[in-house]
Design a protein around this motif. Structure first.
Motif, PDB file in Angstrom:
ATOM      1  N   SER A 112       0.871  -1.182   0.000  1.00  0.00           N
ATOM      2  CA  SER A 112       0.000   0.000   0.000  1.00  0.00           C
ATOM      3  C   SER A 112       0.904   1.228   0.000  1.00  0.00           C
ATOM      4  O   SER A 112       1.773   1.358   0.887  1.00  0.00           O
ATOM      5  CB  SER A 112      -0.891   0.031   1.246  1.00  0.00           C
ATOM      6  OG  SER A 112      -1.731  -1.105   1.269  1.00  0.00           O
ATOM      7  N   PHE A 137       1.222   5.278   0.290  1.00  0.00           N
ATOM      8  CA  PHE A 137       0.521   6.470   0.782  1.00  0.00           C
ATOM      9  C   PHE A 137       1.283   7.720   0.370  1.00  0.00           C
ATOM     10  O   PHE A 137       2.512   7.737   0.367  1.00  0.00           O
ATOM     11  CB  PHE A 137       0.449   6.455   2.316  1.00  0.00           C
ATOM     12  CG  PHE A 137      -0.520   5.452   2.880  1.00  0.00           C
ATOM     13  CD1 PHE A 137      -0.259   4.098   2.805  1.00  0.00           C
ATOM     14  CD2 PHE A 137      -1.685   5.872   3.490  1.00  0.00           C
ATOM     15  CE1 PHE A 137      -1.144   3.172   3.322  1.00  0.00           C
ATOM     16  CE2 PHE A 137      -2.587   4.953   4.026  1.00  0.00           C
ATOM     17  CZ  PHE A 137      -2.309   3.602   3.936  1.00  0.00           C
ATOM     18  N   LYS A 160      -3.147   3.801  -9.669  1.00  0.00           N
ATOM     19  CA  LYS A 160      -4.269   3.521  -8.745  1.00  0.00           C
ATOM     20  C   LYS A 160      -5.490   3.037  -9.538  1.00  0.00           C
ATOM     21  O   LYS A 160      -6.145   2.073  -9.145  1.00  0.00           O
ATOM     22  CB  LYS A 160      -4.596   4.796  -7.962  1.00  0.00           C
ATOM     23  CG  LYS A 160      -5.741   4.685  -6.955  1.00  0.00           C
ATOM     24  CD  LYS A 160      -5.892   6.008  -6.224  1.00  0.00           C
ATOM     25  CE  LYS A 160      -7.158   6.075  -5.391  1.00  0.00           C
ATOM     26  NZ  LYS A 160      -7.193   5.123  -4.287  1.00  0.00           N
ATOM     27  N   ASP A 212      -2.865  -0.275  -4.820  1.00  0.00           N
ATOM     28  CA  ASP A 212      -3.391   0.312  -3.585  1.00  0.00           C
ATOM     29  C   ASP A 212      -2.615   1.598  -3.268  1.00  0.00           C
ATOM     30  O   ASP A 212      -1.648   1.592  -2.506  1.00  0.00           O
ATOM     31  CB  ASP A 212      -3.266  -0.694  -2.435  1.00  0.00           C
ATOM     32  CG  ASP A 212      -4.000  -0.197  -1.191  1.00  0.00           C
ATOM     33  OD1 ASP A 212      -4.857   0.708  -1.321  1.00  0.00           O
ATOM     34  OD2 ASP A 212      -3.709  -0.704  -0.095  1.00  0.00           O
ATOM     35  N   ARG A 216      -2.981   5.382  -1.772  1.00  0.00           N
ATOM     36  CA  ARG A 216      -3.898   6.101  -0.876  1.00  0.00           C
ATOM     37  C   ARG A 216      -3.398   7.499  -0.571  1.00  0.00           C
ATOM     38  O   ARG A 216      -2.216   7.693  -0.354  1.00  0.00           O
ATOM     39  CB  ARG A 216      -4.070   5.330   0.441  1.00  0.00           C
ATOM     40  CG  ARG A 216      -4.722   3.986   0.229  1.00  0.00           C
ATOM     41  CD  ARG A 216      -4.683   3.186   1.507  1.00  0.00           C
ATOM     42  NE  ARG A 216      -5.171   1.836   1.242  1.00  0.00           N
ATOM     43  CZ  ARG A 216      -6.206   1.276   1.860  1.00  0.00           C
ATOM     44  NH1 ARG A 216      -6.839   1.933   2.799  1.00  0.00           N
ATOM     45  NH2 ARG A 216      -6.587   0.058   1.551  1.00  0.00           N
ATOM     46  N   VAL A 251      -3.273  10.644   1.932  1.00  0.00           N
ATOM     47  CA  VAL A 251      -3.437  10.964   3.354  1.00  0.00           C
ATOM     48  C   VAL A 251      -3.027  12.411   3.606  1.00  0.00           C
ATOM     49  O   VAL A 251      -2.314  13.023   2.811  1.00  0.00           O
ATOM     50  CB  VAL A 251      -2.588  10.069   4.284  1.00  0.00           C
ATOM     51  CG1 VAL A 251      -3.242   8.746   4.535  1.00  0.00           C
ATOM     52  CG2 VAL A 251      -1.178   9.915   3.760  1.00  0.00           C
TER      53      VAL A 251
END
Ligand code: SF4
Length: 366
Positions: free
Chosen positions: A85, A87, A106, A111, A113, A115
């Motif tokens: 994952s 971020f 993505k 994955d 993400r 933030v």
């Protein structure tokens, strides 16, 4: 609204602009180093309030814009690994790497993400021990303390599935590189207030006297920026090459001791490649040896393929203050926020994005 309206007050803006006109007797080129200030200047038309002799040029203070393509490619490579994952902060997702951007990856199913805090990535890693969690840690001195805290928190929690792909840069070495360039035209600097909130101003006096430039710590609202410009012009006209603080409500000379301590505990200075600009000695931060287990560059085998950049993009010239965005042949034509060729058209702090958002009509008609 208190603390915002008073710094956008039309009467105060007018008075400051008049004071700058009265103080200016010679032509001066002044660089604002920070992309946030660039956006304010373009959005509020601050440059258009100044006398003709004052030329404002935009510096390399957009963290997303200066992140090297090789590291974006590395982030894309990691995001594509199953069980991983990745971020990052929002703007990074749309910045073009050699072939694609993180948003495309993505959409393909990786994955990836978004933030607002690296601590969210640490919390995710703690809750998902079966996944490798990588935080793409970019930015200047402003984001480095929080990223340092994330690494320390991962260490305290004993996490074995969390790492940082670090691409931190620091401002003073970039100022030194710009002033050392043989074609430099910058005579005065507006130093970024939020960076100085962390690092203070202690690194600037040597630069100011060595290169004979005034450096004025400056905030982000129109009144703040005009105060910074006025002080810079006054120092230039007087031939005083010193550091002055026009953002006293936020910046102390010594900076934020706790944030600096966190940074020093986790990171060490390294040479860093700046996208479009090249390598600047000791301008980056990397994880210290004792934090190596959280260093994605050591934990994973990263690709070493040659990077590809758009041959049309002149972002390096723009970030060194040598050109303005509308002087790029691709601006608003081949390069738009929907189809960016370079990072400054994507980022919220990118100069090309600022001109596209606020000056497109007049730029294209020039
Ligand atoms: S307009 Fe686009 S192509 Fe030109 S410098 Fe800016 S980002 Fe690069």
């Amino acid at each position: 609204m208190k603390f915002v309206d008073e710094y956008r007050d039309a009467g105060a803006v007018k008075k400051l602009a008049e004071a700058i006109h009265k103080s200016t007797h010679n032509p001066w080129t002044i660089m604002e180093i920070c992309g946030g200030q660039t956006h304010s200047i373009v959005k509020f038309g601050i440059d258009q309030l100044l006398p003709e002799q004052i030329r404002l040029v935009h510096g390399p203070g957009c963290p997303v814009c200066v992140t090297p393509v090789a590291l974006i490619d590395a982030a894309i490579h990691l995001a594509r690994q199953s069980g991983t994952s990745l971020f990052s902060f929002g703007d990074m997702l749309r910045v073009p790497g050699s072939d694609v951007d993180l948003l495309t990856v993505k959409a393909e199913g990786a994955d990836v993400r978004l933030v607002y805090s690296p601590l969210d990535a640490v919390a995710f890693a703690a809750q998902n021990p079966d996944r490798e969690v990588v935080f793409f840690a970019v930015g200047f001195e402003t984001t480095a303390p929080a990223n340092a805290m994330a690494a320390l928190q991962a260490k305290n929690l004993g996490l074995e599935n969390f790492s940082l792909l670090v691409s931190h840069v620091t401002v003073p070495p970039a100022i030194e590189a710009i002033l050392s360039s043989p074609d430099n035209e910058v005579q005065g600097f507006l130093a970024a207030g939020h960076v100085c909130t962390v690092m203070g101003t202690t690194e600037y006096p040597d630069l100011a006297s060595k290169f004979e430039v005034p450096i004025v710590v400056t905030g982000f609202e129109p009144v703040d920026i005009l105060k910074g410009i006025l002080r810079c012009v006054q120092l230039l006209e007087a031939g005083e090459y010193v550091v002055d603080n026009a953002y006293k409500r936020a910046v102390q000379e010594a900076g934020n001791a706790k944030a600096l301590q966190l940074m020093r505990e986790v990171f060490k200075p390294v040479d860093r490649d700046w996208r479009g600009i090249g390598t600047i000695p000791k301008s980056g931060l990397a994880l210290r040896e004792e934090m190596a287990q959280f260093d994605a560059a050591k934990r994973f085998i990263l690709p070493e393929n040659p990077v590809k950049e758009s041959p049309e993009c002149i972002s390096g010239l723009i970030m060194r203050g040598a050109k303005k965005p509308h002087e790029c042949p691709a601006f608003g034509k081949n390069c738009t926020p929907d189809r960016p060729l370079g990072a400054p058209m994507v980022s919220n702090e990118g100069a090309c994005a600022a001109y596209y958002r606020y000056r497109l009509r007049e730029s294209v008609s020039q």
